[in-house]
Design a protein around this motif. Structure first.
Motif, mmCIF file in Angstrom:
data_model
loop_
_atom_site.group_PDB
_atom_site.id
_atom_site.type_symbol
_atom_site.label_atom_id
_atom_site.label_comp_id
_atom_site.label_asym_id
_atom_site.label_seq_id
_atom_site.Cartn_x
_atom_site.Cartn_y
_atom_site.Cartn_z
ATOM 1 N N LEU A 24 1.203 -1.354 0.433
ATOM 2 C CA LEU A 24 -0.108 0.274 0.148
ATOM 3 C C LEU A 24 0.617 1.357 -0.127
ATOM 4 C CD1 LEU A 24 -2.954 0.799 0.421
ATOM 5 C CD2 LEU A 24 -2.825 0.670 1.993
ATOM 6 N N ALA A 25 1.577 1.420 1.095
ATOM 7 C CA ALA A 25 2.693 2.534 1.151
ATOM 8 C C ALA A 25 3.961 2.600 -0.314
ATOM 9 C CB ALA A 25 4.012 2.369 1.535
ATOM 10 N N ARG A 26 3.699 1.218 -1.369
ATOM 11 C CA ARG A 26 4.749 1.238 -2.299
ATOM 12 C C ARG A 26 3.499 2.264 -3.494
ATOM 13 N NH1 ARG A 26 5.932 -3.816 -2.502
ATOM 14 N NH2 ARG A 26 4.879 -3.851 -4.774
ATOM 15 N N VAL A 27 2.056 1.455 -3.055
ATOM 16 C CA VAL A 27 1.284 2.368 -4.347
ATOM 17 C C VAL A 27 1.048 3.568 -4.369
ATOM 18 C CG1 VAL A 27 -1.314 1.732 -4.781
ATOM 19 C CG2 VAL A 27 0.009 -0.170 -4.371
ATOM 20 N N PHE A 77 6.322 -1.482 -8.731
ATOM 21 C CA PHE A 77 5.958 -2.762 -8.572
ATOM 22 C C PHE A 77 6.931 -3.711 -7.956
ATOM 23 C CE2 PHE A 77 4.173 -2.090 -12.865
ATOM 24 C CZ PHE A 77 2.906 -2.636 -12.683
ATOM 25 N N GLY A 78 8.017 -2.760 -6.886
ATOM 26 C CA GLY A 78 8.465 -3.098 -6.094
ATOM 27 C C GLY A 78 9.807 -3.767 -6.585
ATOM 28 N N MET A 84 15.836 2.943 -6.248
ATOM 29 C CA MET A 84 14.976 3.692 -6.275
ATOM 30 C C MET A 84 14.023 4.882 -5.923
ATOM 31 S SD MET A 84 15.265 3.265 -9.797
ATOM 32 C CE MET A 84 13.468 4.460 -10.300
ATOM 33 N N ALA A 85 13.747 3.886 -4.458
ATOM 34 C CA ALA A 85 13.453 4.803 -3.086
ATOM 35 C C ALA A 85 14.448 6.055 -3.117
ATOM 36 C CB ALA A 85 13.467 4.389 -1.889
ATOM 37 N N LEU A 86 15.477 5.645 -3.030
ATOM 38 C CA LEU A 86 16.624 6.777 -2.377
ATOM 39 C C LEU A 86 16.740 7.388 -3.865
ATOM 40 C CD1 LEU A 86 19.511 4.707 -0.532
ATOM 41 C CD2 LEU A 86 18.039 6.242 0.945
ATOM 42 N N GLY A 128 9.268 -5.567 0.532
ATOM 43 C CA GLY A 128 7.847 -6.624 1.580
ATOM 44 C C GLY A 128 7.867 -8.017 0.215
ATOM 45 N N ARG A 129 7.108 -8.327 0.561
ATOM 46 C CA ARG A 129 6.826 -10.064 0.377
ATOM 47 C C ARG A 129 6.067 -9.765 -1.037
ATOM 48 N NH1 ARG A 129 3.111 -13.110 2.959
ATOM 49 N NH2 ARG A 129 4.147 -12.828 4.859
ATOM 50 N N PHE A 130 5.089 -8.190 -1.650
ATOM 51 C CA PHE A 130 4.486 -8.537 -2.713
ATOM 52 C C PHE A 130 4.977 -7.821 -3.533
ATOM 53 C CE2 PHE A 130 1.342 -8.637 0.278
ATOM 54 C CZ PHE A 130 1.026 -10.431 0.514
ATOM 55 N N SER A 131 6.534 -8.453 -4.410
ATOM 56 C CA SER A 131 7.075 -7.192 -4.824
ATOM 57 C C SER A 131 8.124 -7.691 -6.149
ATOM 58 C CB SER A 131 8.211 -6.563 -4.289
ATOM 59 O OG SER A 131 8.964 -7.378 -3.700
ATOM 60 N N ILE A 132 8.429 -7.420 -7.325
ATOM 61 C CA ILE A 132 9.959 -8.113 -7.368
ATOM 62 C C ILE A 132 10.809 -8.665 -6.900
ATOM 63 C CG2 ILE A 132 11.405 -7.999 -10.208
ATOM 64 C CD1 ILE A 132 8.618 -6.801 -10.980
ATOM 65 N N ASP A 133 11.548 -7.618 -5.681
ATOM 66 C CA ASP A 133 12.483 -7.621 -4.964
ATOM 67 C C ASP A 133 12.773 -9.299 -4.119
ATOM 68 O OD1 ASP A 133 13.926 -5.441 -6.406
ATOM 69 O OD2 ASP A 133 13.071 -4.080 -4.023
ATOM 70 N N HIS A 134 10.799 -9.412 -3.950
ATOM 71 C CA HIS A 134 10.720 -10.499 -2.987
ATOM 72 C C HIS A 134 11.385 -11.798 -4.418
ATOM 73 C CE1 HIS A 134 9.645 -13.276 -0.163
ATOM 74 N NE2 HIS A 134 8.774 -14.057 -0.873
ATOM 75 N N VAL A 135 10.794 -11.775 -5.335
ATOM 76 C CA VAL A 135 10.926 -13.385 -5.764
ATOM 77 C C VAL A 135 12.688 -13.269 -6.200
ATOM 78 C CG1 VAL A 135 10.671 -14.158 -8.111
ATOM 79 C CG2 VAL A 135 8.345 -12.877 -6.653
ATOM 80 N N ILE A 136 12.814 -12.386 -6.209
ATOM 81 C CA ILE A 136 14.618 -11.750 -7.231
ATOM 82 C C ILE A 136 15.920 -12.322 -6.395
ATOM 83 C CG2 ILE A 136 16.807 -10.550 -7.394
ATOM 84 C CD1 ILE A 136 14.279 -8.769 -9.134
ATOM 85 N N GLU A 137 14.862 -11.821 -4.646
ATOM 86 C CA GLU A 137 16.117 -11.523 -3.551
ATOM 87 C C GLU A 137 16.368 -13.486 -3.164
ATOM 88 O OE1 GLU A 137 14.740 -8.894 -0.897
ATOM 89 O OE2 GLU A 137 15.672 -7.909 -1.565
#
Length: 138
Positions: A24-27, A77-78, A84-86, A128-137
């Motif tokens: 939600l924060a990312r959205v 999409f995380g 990217m946040a920085l 968080g878990r609902f992200s591309i980062d989570h899948v890649i990590e």
């Protein structure tokens, strides 16, 4: 007596709540950048004129669109969320100083500073878990 901060912390430790709120924060943070980036494409010539009126080279508009639209989508999409946040936190501060430093535009200056704070928090939190980062990590 219950400490409300401890109660909130315990609720936020629930993985579903934690990762759902991270999404939600990312959205919320991505929304303004995606809309603004798309708007700059639609109003390209007017945006160039505005940038030049603020003594910013209009040739920077393609980079601005890339940062806003591309960065907004990456956050949504995380993907590479922390970096990217920085980057978007820095972009928010730079644009606040370039375009919103006058007293008549104080609300937009504060908005940009607040967004920068949200992006710094997102960089600390991660996607968080609902992200591309989570899948890649994994």
């Amino acid at each position: 007596m219950l400490n409300p901060n401890v109660v909130a912390a315990n609720i936020l430790k629930n993985p579903t709540v934690h990762h759902g709120l991270a999404l939600l924060a990312r959205v919320f943070l991505a929304y303004i950048f995606i809309v603004a980036g798309w708007g700059k494409i639609a109003g390209y010539d007017a945006t160039v004129a505005y940038m030049q009126a603020m003594d910013v080279p209009g040739g920077l508009l393609p980079l601005t669109i890339l940062v806003e639209l591309g960065g907004g989508l990456a956050i949504l999409f995380g993907f590479q969320t922390r970096i990217m946040a920085l980057a978007l936190a820095g972009f928010s501060i730079v644009t606040a100083l370039l375009f919103h430093s006058g007293a008549e535009d104080a609300i937009n200056l504060m908005k940009n500073v607040a967004m920068a704070g949200g992006f710094v928090a997102l960089a600390l939190l991660g996607a968080g878990r609902f992200s591309i980062d989570h899948v890649i990590e994994k």
